[in-house]
Scaffold this motif. Structure first.
Motif, PDB file in Angstrom:
ATOM      1  N   VAL A  32       0.847  -1.193   0.000  1.00  0.00           N
ATOM      2  CA  VAL A  32       0.000   0.000   0.000  1.00  0.00           C
ATOM      3  C   VAL A  32       0.882   1.242   0.000  1.00  0.00           C
ATOM      4  O   VAL A  32       1.752   1.403   0.866  1.00  0.00           O
ATOM      5  CB  VAL A  32      -0.943   0.005   1.222  1.00  0.00           C
ATOM      6  N   GLN A  33       0.642   2.114  -0.978  1.00  0.00           N
ATOM      7  CA  GLN A  33       1.413   3.341  -1.119  1.00  0.00           C
ATOM      8  C   GLN A  33       0.672   4.513  -0.478  1.00  0.00           C
ATOM      9  O   GLN A  33      -0.547   4.494  -0.331  1.00  0.00           O
ATOM     10  CB  GLN A  33       1.658   3.638  -2.602  1.00  0.00           C
ATOM     11  N   ASP A  34       1.403   5.546  -0.126  1.00  0.00           N
ATOM     12  CA  ASP A  34       0.775   6.764   0.368  1.00  0.00           C
ATOM     13  C   ASP A  34      -0.013   7.407  -0.766  1.00  0.00           C
ATOM     14  O   ASP A  34       0.355   7.297  -1.938  1.00  0.00           O
ATOM     15  CB  ASP A  34       1.837   7.727   0.889  1.00  0.00           C
ATOM     16  N   ASN A  42      -1.772   2.618   7.274  1.00  0.00           N
ATOM     17  CA  ASN A  42      -1.868   1.661   6.169  1.00  0.00           C
ATOM     18  C   ASN A  42      -0.712   1.778   5.188  1.00  0.00           C
ATOM     19  O   ASN A  42      -0.504   0.866   4.365  1.00  0.00           O
ATOM     20  CB  ASN A  42      -3.190   1.865   5.416  1.00  0.00           C
ATOM     21  N   VAL A  43       0.020   2.878   5.223  1.00  0.00           N
ATOM     22  CA  VAL A  43       1.123   3.078   4.289  1.00  0.00           C
ATOM     23  C   VAL A  43       2.210   2.033   4.542  1.00  0.00           C
ATOM     24  O   VAL A  43       2.655   1.834   5.667  1.00  0.00           O
ATOM     25  CB  VAL A  43       1.699   4.502   4.417  1.00  0.00           C
ATOM     26  N   GLY A  44       2.595   1.355   3.483  1.00  0.00           N
ATOM     27  CA  GLY A  44       3.619   0.319   3.599  1.00  0.00           C
ATOM     28  C   GLY A  44       3.065  -1.052   3.943  1.00  0.00           C
ATOM     29  O   GLY A  44       3.830  -2.020   4.047  1.00  0.00           O
ATOM     30  N   VAL A 101      -9.003  -3.872   8.197  1.00  0.00           N
ATOM     31  CA  VAL A 101      -8.544  -3.321   6.919  1.00  0.00           C
ATOM     32  C   VAL A 101      -8.566  -1.796   6.859  1.00  0.00           C
ATOM     33  O   VAL A 101      -8.074  -1.200   5.903  1.00  0.00           O
ATOM     34  CB  VAL A 101      -9.358  -3.905   5.745  1.00  0.00           C
ATOM     35  N   ASN A 102      -9.145  -1.163   7.859  1.00  0.00           N
ATOM     36  CA  ASN A 102      -9.199   0.298   7.907  1.00  0.00           C
ATOM     37  C   ASN A 102      -8.851   0.743   9.327  1.00  0.00           C
ATOM     38  O   ASN A 102      -9.640   0.526  10.252  1.00  0.00           O
ATOM     39  CB  ASN A 102     -10.592   0.791   7.517  1.00  0.00           C
ATOM     40  N   PRO A 103      -7.708   1.356   9.526  1.00  0.00           N
ATOM     41  CA  PRO A 103      -7.296   1.742  10.888  1.00  0.00           C
ATOM     42  C   PRO A 103      -8.210   2.775  11.533  1.00  0.00           C
ATOM     43  O   PRO A 103      -8.180   2.934  12.760  1.00  0.00           O
ATOM     44  CB  PRO A 103      -5.890   2.328  10.674  1.00  0.00           C
ATOM     45  N   GLU A 104      -9.015   3.481  10.746  1.00  0.00           N
ATOM     46  CA  GLU A 104      -9.776   4.602  11.281  1.00  0.00           C
ATOM     47  C   GLU A 104     -11.175   4.235  11.771  1.00  0.00           C
ATOM     48  O   GLU A 104     -11.746   4.927  12.615  1.00  0.00           O
ATOM     49  CB  GLU A 104      -9.876   5.701  10.228  1.00  0.00           C
ATOM     50  N   ARG A 105     -11.749   3.155  11.245  1.00  0.00           N
ATOM     51  CA  ARG A 105     -13.098   2.732  11.650  1.00  0.00           C
ATOM     52  C   ARG A 105     -13.374   1.350  11.074  1.00  0.00           C
ATOM     53  O   ARG A 105     -12.687   0.930  10.139  1.00  0.00           O
ATOM     54  CB  ARG A 105     -14.155   3.720  11.154  1.00  0.00           C
ATOM     55  N   PRO A 106     -14.352   0.638  11.583  1.00  0.00           N
ATOM     56  CA  PRO A 106     -14.682  -0.658  10.979  1.00  0.00           C
ATOM     57  C   PRO A 106     -15.191  -0.488   9.552  1.00  0.00           C
ATOM     58  O   PRO A 106     -15.984   0.419   9.267  1.00  0.00           O
ATOM     59  CB  PRO A 106     -15.782  -1.211  11.893  1.00  0.00           C
ATOM     60  N   GLY A 107     -14.725  -1.335   8.665  1.00  0.00           N
ATOM     61  CA  GLY A 107     -15.208  -1.342   7.291  1.00  0.00           C
ATOM     62  C   GLY A 107     -14.298  -0.605   6.333  1.00  0.00           C
ATOM     63  O   GLY A 107     -13.731   0.439   6.648  1.00  0.00           O
ATOM     64  N   ALA A 108     -14.146  -1.177   5.141  1.00  0.00           N
ATOM     65  CA  ALA A 108     -13.329  -0.554   4.107  1.00  0.00           C
ATOM     66  C   ALA A 108     -13.943  -0.846   2.750  1.00  0.00           C
ATOM     67  O   ALA A 108     -14.737  -1.774   2.580  1.00  0.00           O
ATOM     68  CB  ALA A 108     -11.893  -1.066   4.158  1.00  0.00           C
TER      69      ALA A 108
END
Length: 405
Positions: A27-29, A37-39, A124-131
């Protein structure tokens, strides 16, 4: 390495086709990517050559500037493609396989995934459930309105079509498995639709039409579709639905003319937060209108399925409360009528294999119901514009020229 191009959101009302990086397993910035998620290494993923990818009403919310989507985000969460490269940890897929990709990105390993709640994966999403691919606040995963895309956790996420040649013959139907067919079906299932049901579907856009077709597949006796758009109501009528024009006033009066009573067994909200009022208020945005109307016209003890999108951040809302997703809901009415409510992303994997079989065995004609139209990748900006103007079409992007027009 092949070139890659994708459809980028460039600010309210603007999308453009850009040259973008060819996908990799890292995963790229980029726009909307959480730093956590970067890297991220995705050796469990595959790279797809896109066969078909669709414009969704949820994309349109972003393009209208009604979300906090960052400029430069590559759009597209409805993805069907051919595996051209697989990561070292992929066991059950091979190059050349044709697969449908749920718009929900799910790891298959967390508690929610193991309970089939793949729309709210915890990892899969560090900020909240679900992506999701190419969507605001959904982990920053690059979207699939492109020539190529990377799909993580591929063994879990990919639905492989058993016969590639047969699948290509039915690709306009099968492309709907990534989102709108399961989403419409989920709306009906959670609304309790079954044999003999009377069903009211608010909204005759692609998800509403998919819900109406799903209600028929589930055995509903009468399916009523409501909208303000004459062309979309005509499309609903084309496959046997009754229709209600809510610009003419309270839908209960028109429902009574159809059913003899002003209530239905099941209500489905396929509109979401950009809802408009009814009757003389049809030109005004009233985001709680559909939810309140459904509670009013669904019988006591009935259920409401709510696949229509509601957001926590809407900078274009008419008041401060709605800008953070706070709406004036008549919850007392729903409580008094003992209604059940089901909200949130559709967990696509709960339904897509069965719906695939329905398509392959000629039990479902979803492309006809939603009026699928094939366009090129370069025509995507015009497709967004036409869709925004209310054209009753489900635009299917054909980025690599693999779909017959």
């Amino acid at each position: 390495m092949p070139d890659n191009r994708g459809v980028a959101y460039m600010g309210p009302g603007a999308v453009e086709v850009q040259t973008i990086d060819f996908p990799s397993f890292t995963v790229q910035d980029g726009p909307g990517v959480p730093q956590e998620n970067v890297g991220r290494e995705c050796h469990h993923g595959v790279i797809l050559k896109i066969v078909s990818t669709n414009i969704c009403g949820s994309d349109q919310h972003m393009v209208r500037g009604r979300t906090t989507a960052p400029e430069g985000l590559i759009l597209g969460h409805e993805i069907t493609g051919e595996v051209v490269e697989k990561g070292r940890d992929v066991e059950f897929l091979d190059e050349g396989d044709l697969v449908s990709i749920p718009f929900n990105i799910a790891c298959g390993r967390c508690r929610n995934c193991k309970q089939q709640d793949t729309g709210i994966c915890l990892t899969v999403n560090p900020e909240r459930p679900g992506a999701a691919y190419g969507y605001v606040d959904m982990g920053g995963w690059v979207g699939g309105q492109a020539e190529y895309v990377m799909v993580p956790y591929a063994d879990f996420n990919c639905l492989k079509f058993p016969d590639k040649a047969q699948a290509m013959e039915k690709i306009l139907d099968l492309t709907m498995l990534s989102d709108i067919f399961p989403t419409g079906y989920h709306g009906c299932v959670t609304a309790g639709v079954g044999p003999g049901s009377t069903v009211y579907v608010a909204g005759a856009g692609p998800v509403g039409l998919a819900a109406a077709h799903s209600a028929q597949l589930l055995g509903a006796a009468v399916v009523i579709v409501a909208d303000l758009n004459e062309a979309r109501l005509k499309q609903a009528a084309s496959f046997g639905c009754e229709t209600v024009d809510v610009s003419k006033g309270d839908p209960k009066d028109q429902i009574e003319q159809i059913l003899g009573v002003p209530e239905v067994d099941a209500g489905v909200d396929a509109v979401g937060f950009e809802a408009r009022g009814h009757g003389e208020h049809a030109s005004e945005e009233q985001p709680a209108t559909v939810l309140n109307s459904l509670m009013d016209l669904t019988r006591a003890g009935g259920k409401l399925g709510i696949p229509g999108l509601y957001v926590t951040g809407d900078p274009g809302a008419s008041d401060e409360a709605a800008q953070e997703g706070s709406l004036s809901i008549r919850i007392g009415l729903g409580w008094a009528k003992s209604h059940s409510f089901a909200t949130g992303q559709c967990p696509v994997m709960k339904y897509h294999r069965d719906l695939m079989q329905a398509i392959l065995n000629d039990r479902a004609q979803i492309a006809k119901a939603v009026n699928a139209k094939v366009i090129t990748l370069d025509e995507a900006p015009q497709g967004y514009d036409d869709f925004d103007k209310g054209e009753s079409v489900k635009f299917v992007i054909n980025p690599n020229g693999l779909v017959k027009s």
